[in-house]
Design an enzyme around this catalytic site. Structure first.
Site: not given
Ligand code: ARG
Length: 259
Positions: A71, A118, A207-210
């Site tokens: 993603h 993912d 969010q942003g660690d993905s």
């Protein structure tokens, strides 16, 4: 009014207990993490746009290969993504390297993080000299046992809806059993995902660690994928189960022959 007074004190105690159960540091890092250095975790990298905006994390698994989340990579052109290695501070410009990407492989069956698959592999335009980390393979199934301590790393938000971190942060979270994770999320698929977190919450990716690493036993066992809020009780973080894609990833990562 006796009843009302009793209620007020019961609620008061409940609030006090909740506050005690959630670590006070829950606003410091990742969510509830601490500062870390790429000297100790050289395989932890972040992804930026050409104007240097950090949007995801990644893991250096070969001198020119980075594993990230599908993603984070889907729909991107290689020209639109840079990989930054060896830089703890996102605002630094002289430490580490920012390397262009020359190819993006997204798992061919990927549709949505909540479905699975993912995972993606970026090929860098040049090899970098930072230490890589091996991927978990079938021999590493033991690392997915519930309660195994896993290290998560990233430059993402430090609170739900908050801003992302300027510095690399890390936290340790225990692997959650498939059964417990299924209780938390109807969409949890143990064939494609693994969960980690504390029942009381407080420590989690955000969010942003993905795309960033989840490490246990010196292996990459997970890739930050999704969650519900960040650090909520009984809502562990969900990570791509690396071992489920070991063969496909090995195929993508095998060194491109040097002429
Ligand atoms: N999907 C998020 C991202 O794009 C990662 C969310 C992780 N959330 C969590 N609660 N562990 O960065």
């Amino acid at each position: 009014m006796r009843i009302r007074k009793l209620l007020v004190s019961v609620v008061g105690v409940a609030i006090a207990l909740t506050a005690a159960a959630v670590p006070a540091s829950s606003s410091v890092a990742i969510v509830g993490g601490t500062k870390a250095s790429t000297t100790d975790y050289p395989f932890a990298v972040f992804l930026t746009t050409p104007d240097n905006f950090q949007f995801c994390g990644g893991t250096l698994v070969a001198p020119d290969k980075v594993v990230t989340a599908a993603h984070c990579a889907k729909g991107q052109q290689p020209e639109g993504v840079f990989v930054v290695a060896g830089r703890d501070d996102k605002q630094a410009t002289t430490t580490g390297v920012s390397v262009p990407v020359k190819n993006i492989w997204v798992h061919p069956r990927y549709t949505d993080a909540l479905v699975g698959e993912d995972v993606a592999v970026l090929t860098l335009a040049k090899r970098v000299g930072y230490r890589t980390i091996p991927l978990a393979t079938e021999q590493d199934e033991v690392l997915y046992e519930p309660e195994t301590p896993a290290t998560i790393l990233g430059w993402g938000r430090t609170a739900s809806g908050g801003v992302t971190s300027q510095y690399l942060l890390k936290a340790t979270v225990p692997v959650v059993s498939d059964q417990d994770c299924k209780q938390s999320f109807a969409k949890y698929n143990p064939a494609a995902m693994v969960c980690a977190g504390y029942p009381q919450g407080g420590i989690d990716g955000c969010q942003g660690d993905s795309g960033g690493p989840m490490v246990a036993g010196g292996k990459l066992i997970g890739v930050s994928s999704w969650g519900e809020g960040c650090g909520l009780p009984n809502k562990p973080g969900v990570y791509t189960r690396v071992v489920a894609y070991a063969k496909e990833l090995a195929q993508q990562i095998k060194p491109t022959p040097v002429p």
